[in-house]
Every structure is written in structure tokens, then in C-alpha cells.
Design an enzyme around this catalytic site. Structure first.
Site, PDB file in Angstrom:
ATOM      1  N   GLY A  44       0.765  -1.240   0.000  1.00 43.49           N
ATOM      2  CA  GLY A  44       0.000   0.000   0.000  1.00 43.49           C
ATOM      3  C   GLY A  44       0.796   1.290   0.000  1.00 43.49           C
ATOM      4  O   GLY A  44       0.347   2.306  -0.509  1.00 43.49           O
ATOM      5  N   ASP A 102      -5.264   1.887  10.870  1.00 43.77           N
ATOM      6  CA  ASP A 102      -6.638   1.634  11.292  1.00 43.77           C
ATOM      7  C   ASP A 102      -6.614   1.282  12.777  1.00 43.77           C
ATOM      8  O   ASP A 102      -6.751   2.155  13.633  1.00 43.77           O
ATOM      9  CB  ASP A 102      -7.224   0.519  10.421  1.00 43.77           C
ATOM     10  N   LYS A 130      -7.434   6.530  10.467  1.00 44.98           N
ATOM     11  CA  LYS A 130      -8.888   6.549  10.672  1.00 44.98           C
ATOM     12  C   LYS A 130      -9.180   7.098  12.056  1.00 44.98           C
ATOM     13  O   LYS A 130      -8.532   6.707  13.022  1.00 44.98           O
ATOM     14  CB  LYS A 130      -9.454   5.149  10.510  1.00 44.98           C
ATOM     15  N   VAL A 154     -11.436   3.147   2.405  1.00 48.87           N
ATOM     16  CA  VAL A 154     -10.940   4.068   1.383  1.00 48.87           C
ATOM     17  C   VAL A 154      -9.984   3.366   0.419  1.00 48.87           C
ATOM     18  O   VAL A 154      -9.333   2.385   0.770  1.00 48.87           O
ATOM     19  CB  VAL A 154     -10.225   5.289   2.009  1.00 48.87           C
ATOM     20  N   ASP A 160      -6.065  -0.169  -1.546  1.00 52.10           N
ATOM     21  CA  ASP A 160      -6.801  -1.041  -2.460  1.00 52.10           C
ATOM     22  C   ASP A 160      -8.042  -1.643  -1.818  1.00 52.10           C
ATOM     23  O   ASP A 160      -8.234  -1.591  -0.603  1.00 52.10           O
ATOM     24  CB  ASP A 160      -5.905  -2.206  -2.898  1.00 52.10           C
TER      25      ASP A 160
HETATM   26  P1  IMP Z   1      -4.163  -1.842  11.083  1.00 56.45           P
HETATM   27  O1  IMP Z   1      -3.118  -2.886  11.346  1.00 56.45           O
HETATM   28  O2  IMP Z   1      -5.496  -2.204  11.642  1.00 56.45           O
HETATM   29  O3  IMP Z   1      -3.724  -0.457  11.485  1.00 56.45           O
HETATM   30  O4  IMP Z   1      -4.414  -1.852   9.537  1.00 56.45           O
HETATM   31  C1  IMP Z   1      -3.529  -1.321   8.675  1.00 56.45           C
HETATM   32  C2  IMP Z   1      -3.603  -2.012   7.327  1.00 56.45           C
HETATM   33  O5  IMP Z   1      -4.941  -2.363   6.956  1.00 56.45           O
HETATM   34  C3  IMP Z   1      -3.128  -1.067   6.284  1.00 56.45           C
HETATM   35  O6  IMP Z   1      -1.754  -1.264   6.037  1.00 56.45           O
HETATM   36  C4  IMP Z   1      -3.971  -1.402   5.080  1.00 56.45           C
HETATM   37  O7  IMP Z   1      -3.320  -2.381   4.308  1.00 56.45           O
HETATM   38  C5  IMP Z   1      -5.225  -1.995   5.630  1.00 56.45           C
HETATM   39  N1  IMP Z   1      -6.369  -1.061   5.633  1.00 56.45           N
HETATM   40  C6  IMP Z   1      -7.032  -0.601   6.720  1.00 56.45           C
HETATM   41  N2  IMP Z   1      -8.030   0.219   6.372  1.00 56.45           N
HETATM   42  C7  IMP Z   1      -8.009   0.302   5.027  1.00 56.45           C
HETATM   43  C8  IMP Z   1      -8.824   1.017   4.048  1.00 56.45           C
HETATM   44  O8  IMP Z   1      -9.768   1.771   4.361  1.00 56.45           O
HETATM   45  N3  IMP Z   1      -8.485   0.827   2.745  1.00 56.45           N
HETATM   46  C9  IMP Z   1      -7.453   0.038   2.353  1.00 56.45           C
HETATM   47  N4  IMP Z   1      -6.675  -0.635   3.212  1.00 56.45           N
HETATM   48  C10 IMP Z   1      -6.949  -0.517   4.550  1.00 56.45           C
HETATM   49 MG    MG Z   2      -0.830  -1.624   4.076  1.00 56.80          MG
END
Ligand code: IMP
Ligand code: MG
Length: 176
Positions: A44, A102, A130, A154, A160
Site C-alpha cells: 500500500g 486503522d 482513521k 478508502v 486497495d
Molecule cells: P491496522 O493494522 O489495523 O492499522 O491496519 C492497517 C492495514 O490495513 C493497512 O496497512 C492497510 O493495508 C489496511 N487497511 C485498513 N483500512 C483500510 C482502508 O480503508 N483501505 C485500504 N486498506 C486498509
Molecule cells: Mg498496508
């Protein structure tokens, strides 16, 4: 494909001017002799990394690390290392470059992983966060943050949905 886009949250112009600001800030905070290493989180963050890196005024190198893709259904938030860095980060100033935070699980996993490798420092630069993060008890920390967005899915600017929409120049909410 664009019929799946609900609304644009952050325009291409907003993204680019925010990256100018972030690049200036980072360039002020590091010096040429600190051997800054940008660690881009695949996949990403590849577009963000390319734009940010080219705007830095301070000496730096770029490396990549790949972690398992996000799985909405696992709130336990397990992260799997797919492909490690090519180089040692011992004594290096590491700046993790990530597309989105996230729950903060991915960032926390990587920060912990890197700290075990004796770098000079570990900081993070994230394009979007977020705002639900503020309501969760996830003690994550972002040093350089582009934008805060609502808790919606998003796409674009590297982000993606099932590998689609990554190369849109803006960040948009997806229509489900
Ligand atoms: P976390 O570990 O929950 O902070 O998630 C982070 C990962 O989830 C990011 O590196 C993204 O790959 C994916 N991700 C979380 N939300 C989104 C979104 O709204 N769109 C696309 N990818 C997301
Ligand atoms: Mg990512």
C-alpha cells in the site's frame, strides 16, 4: 471502475501539498549524516513512499518490507511477515512509511520488530489515519501524519480493495 467510488475524501492536490509539508518537516528533523532509512510497507505505501522520498531534502535510502494483508475478520490483528528488509538497520535512523493506520496493529508490530534490531531510532510517517483510532485503546503513535479520515473503507493513492483502485491519484470512499 469509477462507478464504485462514493466520494473523494482527499484530492490529488491536497495530497501533494501535504506531502510537501511532511517532507519539509522530515528534512528539518534529520540531517544528512544520520543515514535515514525509509522503510516502505508493501504494497500500500509504494506510491506514498515514491512521492515523499523524492521531496526529501535530506540524504536517505529506501528499503521495503511486506506484511500480510489486512483481514477485517480478525480483530486479534495478527500480522505476518511476508518479505523482510534487504539490509541491516543496526545504527540506522528508521522511518516507517505506511499508507494507512486503522487499529494500529501493523504499525505496532513493525515498530516492535525493528526496535529489536538496534536501530538508532524508529519513527513513523503515515498518509492517513482513521479517526476511530482515537476511540480505541490502541496505544499506537504516529510521528508524521498526513490526514485523519472517517472510519470508512478508502481506496486510491496506494490503498486497495481486493487489489483494485491502488493507482487512483486521490483517496476516496468506496461504495459497497
Ligand atoms: P491496522 O493494522 O489495523 O492499522 O491496519 C492497517 C492495514 O490495513 C493497512 O496497512 C492497510 O493495508 C489496511 N487497511 C485498513 N483500512 C483500510 C482502508 O480503508 N483501505 C485500504 N486498506 C486498509
Ligand atoms: Mg498496508
Amino acid at each position: 471502475m469509477l462507478k464504485d467510488i462514493k466520494r473523494i475524501l482527499i484530492s490529488e492536490e491536497q495530497i501533494q501539498s501535504r506531502i510537501d509539508e511532511l517532507a519539509n518537516q522530515i528534512s528539518n528533523d534529520y540531517s544528512d549524516d544520520e543515514s535515514l532509512l525509509l522503510v516502505s510497507i508493501l504494497r500500500g505505501a509504494f506510491i506514498f513512499t515514491a512521492d515523499l522520498a523524492r521531496k526529501l531534502k535530506v540524504k536517505h535510502a529506501v528499503d521495503f518490507i511486506a506484511v500480510a494483508s489486512y483481514n477485517k475478520s480478525t480483530s486479534s490483528g495478527e500480522v505476518r511477515l511476508i518479505s523482510d528488509l534487504r539490509q541491516s538497520i543496526e545504527g540506522r535512523h528508521v522511518l516507517i512509511v505506511e499508507d494507512i493506520v486503522d487499529s494500529g496493529t501493523t504499525l505496532r508490530y513493525l515498530a516492535n520488530l525493528f526496535r529489536e534490531r538496534n536501530p538508532a531510532s524508529v519513527k513513523s510517517c503515515v498518509m492517513v489515519s482513521k479517526d476511530i483510532v482515537n476511540n480505541k485503546n490502541s496505544n499506537h503513535h504516529v510521528d508524521y501524519l498526513g490526514f485523519v479520515i472517517p472510519d470508512v473503507w478508502v481506496v486510491g493513492y496506494g490503498l486497495d480493495y481486493n487489489d483494485d483502485y491502488r493507482t487512483l491519484p486521490y483517496i476516496a470512499e468506496l461504495k459497497f
